[in-house]
Design a protein around this motif. Structure first.
Motif, PDB file in Angstrom:
ATOM      1  N   UNK A   1       0.846  -1.204   0.000  1.00  0.00           N
ATOM      2  CA  UNK A   1       0.000   0.000   0.000  1.00  0.00           C
ATOM      3  C   UNK A   1       0.873   1.243   0.000  1.00  0.00           C
ATOM      4  N   UNK A   2       0.306   2.358  -0.430  1.00  0.00           N
ATOM      5  CA  UNK A   2       1.065   3.607  -0.426  1.00  0.00           C
ATOM      6  C   UNK A   2       0.833   4.346   0.882  1.00  0.00           C
ATOM      7  N   UNK A   3       1.748   5.234   1.209  1.00  0.00           N
ATOM      8  CA  UNK A   3       1.576   6.018   2.443  1.00  0.00           C
ATOM      9  C   UNK A   3       2.009   7.455   2.194  1.00  0.00           C
ATOM     10  N   UNK A   4       1.338   8.363   2.886  1.00  0.00           N
ATOM     11  CA  UNK A   4       1.739   9.772   2.929  1.00  0.00           C
ATOM     12  C   UNK A   4       2.173  10.047   4.356  1.00  0.00           C
ATOM     13  N   UNK A   5       3.303  10.698   4.527  1.00  0.00           N
ATOM     14  CA  UNK A   5       3.782  10.940   5.892  1.00  0.00           C
ATOM     15  C   UNK A   5       4.629  12.204   5.972  1.00  0.00           C
ATOM     16  N   UNK A   6       4.574  12.855   7.129  1.00  0.00           N
ATOM     17  CA  UNK A   6       5.472  13.984   7.384  1.00  0.00           C
ATOM     18  C   UNK A   6       6.764  13.422   7.947  1.00  0.00           C
ATOM     19  N   UNK A   7       7.865  13.855   7.382  1.00  0.00           N
ATOM     20  CA  UNK A   7       9.173  13.356   7.846  1.00  0.00           C
ATOM     21  C   UNK A   7      10.134  14.533   8.005  1.00  0.00           C
ATOM     22  N   UNK A   8      10.824  14.558   9.148  1.00  0.00           N
ATOM     23  CA  UNK A   8      11.899  15.526   9.364  1.00  0.00           C
ATOM     24  C   UNK A   8      13.201  14.832   8.981  1.00  0.00           C
ATOM     25  N   UNK A   9      13.954  15.442   8.091  1.00  0.00           N
ATOM     26  CA  UNK A   9      15.211  14.845   7.634  1.00  0.00           C
ATOM     27  C   UNK A   9      16.401  15.698   8.030  1.00  0.00           C
ATOM     28  N   UNK A  10      17.576  15.068   8.025  1.00  0.00           N
ATOM     29  CA  UNK A  10      18.800  15.796   8.363  1.00  0.00           C
ATOM     30  C   UNK A  10      19.796  15.720   7.209  1.00  0.00           C
TER      31      UNK A  10
ATOM     32  N   UNK B   1      -3.730   5.069  19.329  1.00  0.00           N
ATOM     33  CA  UNK B   1      -4.790   5.581  20.210  1.00  0.00           C
ATOM     34  C   UNK B   1      -5.178   7.010  19.816  1.00  0.00           C
ATOM     35  N   UNK B   2      -4.184   7.801  19.410  1.00  0.00           N
ATOM     36  CA  UNK B   2      -4.463   9.169  18.944  1.00  0.00           C
ATOM     37  C   UNK B   2      -5.366   9.131  17.707  1.00  0.00           C
ATOM     38  N   UNK B   3      -5.072   8.198  16.788  1.00  0.00           N
ATOM     39  CA  UNK B   3      -5.860   8.095  15.558  1.00  0.00           C
ATOM     40  C   UNK B   3      -7.269   7.595  15.882  1.00  0.00           C
ATOM     41  N   UNK B   4      -7.363   6.656  16.856  1.00  0.00           N
ATOM     42  CA  UNK B   4      -8.682   6.145  17.270  1.00  0.00           C
ATOM     43  C   UNK B   4      -9.530   7.260  17.838  1.00  0.00           C
ATOM     44  N   UNK B   5      -8.885   8.075  18.720  1.00  0.00           N
ATOM     45  CA  UNK B   5      -9.586   9.214  19.332  1.00  0.00           C
ATOM     46  C   UNK B   5     -10.159  10.134  18.258  1.00  0.00           C
ATOM     47  N   UNK B   6      -9.364  10.338  17.204  1.00  0.00           N
ATOM     48  CA  UNK B   6      -9.795  11.233  16.125  1.00  0.00           C
ATOM     49  C   UNK B   6     -10.688  10.502  15.135  1.00  0.00           C
ATOM     50  N   UNK B   7     -10.825   9.184  15.313  1.00  0.00           N
ATOM     51  CA  UNK B   7     -11.677   8.384  14.439  1.00  0.00           C
ATOM     52  C   UNK B   7     -11.188   8.378  13.001  1.00  0.00           C
ATOM     53  N   UNK B   8      -9.861   8.298  12.824  1.00  0.00           N
ATOM     54  CA  UNK B   8      -9.313   8.454  11.485  1.00  0.00           C
ATOM     55  C   UNK B   8      -8.132   7.511  11.248  1.00  0.00           C
ATOM     56  N   UNK B   9      -7.759   7.331   9.984  1.00  0.00           N
ATOM     57  CA  UNK B   9      -6.563   6.561   9.640  1.00  0.00           C
ATOM     58  C   UNK B   9      -5.385   7.535   9.606  1.00  0.00           C
ATOM     59  N   UNK B  10      -4.159   7.002   9.560  1.00  0.00           N
ATOM     60  CA  UNK B  10      -2.993   7.891   9.502  1.00  0.00           C
ATOM     61  C   UNK B  10      -3.063   8.770   8.253  1.00  0.00           C
ATOM     62  N   UNK B  11      -3.438   8.179   7.126  1.00  0.00           N
ATOM     63  CA  UNK B  11      -3.524   8.941   5.871  1.00  0.00           C
ATOM     64  C   UNK B  11      -4.519  10.098   5.952  1.00  0.00           C
ATOM     65  N   UNK B  12      -5.733   9.774   6.453  1.00  0.00           N
ATOM     66  CA  UNK B  12      -6.744  10.841   6.575  1.00  0.00           C
ATOM     67  C   UNK B  12      -6.242  11.923   7.511  1.00  0.00           C
ATOM     68  N   UNK B  13      -5.591  11.457   8.591  1.00  0.00           N
ATOM     69  CA  UNK B  13      -5.087  12.380   9.598  1.00  0.00           C
ATOM     70  C   UNK B  13      -4.052  13.339   8.994  1.00  0.00           C
ATOM     71  N   UNK B  14      -3.072  12.793   8.228  1.00  0.00           N
ATOM     72  CA  UNK B  14      -2.033  13.678   7.693  1.00  0.00           C
ATOM     73  C   UNK B  14      -2.615  14.696   6.706  1.00  0.00           C
TER      74      UNK B  14
END
Ligand SMILES: Cc1cc2nc3c(=O)[nH]c(=O)nc-3n(C[C@H](O)[C@H](O)[C@H](O)COP(=O)(O)O)c2cc1C
Length: 174
Positions: free
Chosen positions: A78-87, A158-171
């Protein structure tokens, strides 16, 4: 220069909103391609990047549970969208909003991964920063790194459950 001797400088490596950082990896996450924006923003040359694990640009403030989610998702095809801090090579940092997906051969076998990254807005960075700080703190709390990862992964779930969302929807909601 040994990577371990490089510390974050607190300075940002310039990356503008009309640019895209692109890389490709083999199935183990070793870099097989880097575009010119990746080279400029990371400060590494193409020969320094090719064959290296993608963690070469990992920033110490990034919670590892986000990378676990990334790998679990892309290895499942599956594909993913994510915020990443890089150095960057010199310790400067840069935030990206990454899209990572699998590349398959004609038989459907995963032969590598591909990532395109754009610059997130200041508001998106401000929203994700405290969440990642909490996840990182949770990860460092137990002496054992594996327990820390498990706890931080549970905190994210648990944070995503509280918001009732998947990581993708959340981002995308940030
Ligand atoms: C296509 C692709 C792109 C990736 N991009 C990044 C990235 O920009 N920054 C990063 O720290 N990790 C990235 N990773 C994840 C790394 O492989 C690695 O899991 C992460 O840096 C954490 O390091 P660790 O697995 O050694 O804990 C990427 C992985 C893949 C497959």
């Amino acid at each position: 220069m040994s990577r371990k001797s490089v510390h974050p400088t607190g300075r940002e490596s310039p990356f503008s909103s009309d640019e895209i950082i692109v890389s490709k990896t083999d199935p183990k996450g070793r870099i097989t391609y880097a575009n010119d924006v990746f080279v400029r923003v990371s400060g590494y040359s193409v020969p320094e990047l090719l064959g290296q694990p993608h963690s070469i640009i990992r920033h110490p403030d990034m919670p590892r549970c986000v990378f676990k989610l990334l790998w679990d998702t892309i290895q499942a095809g599956e594909e993913i969208f994510a915020y990443v801090l890089n150095m960057a090579r010199n310790g400067d940092h840069y935030w990206v909003f990454a899209h990572v997906s699998a590349t398959r051969d004609a038989s459907g076998t995963i032969v590598g991964y591909h990532s395109n990254r754009r610059k997130p807005s200041d508001a998106q960075i401000a929203a994700i920063t405290p969440i990642y700080r909490d996840l990182l703190r949770e990860e460092h709390r137990p002496a054992n790194r594996k327990d820390g990862m498990t706890n931080a992964g549970a905190m994210l779930a648990s944070l995503l459950r509280q918001k009732g969302t998947s990581y993708d929807e959340f981002v995308f909601s940030l």
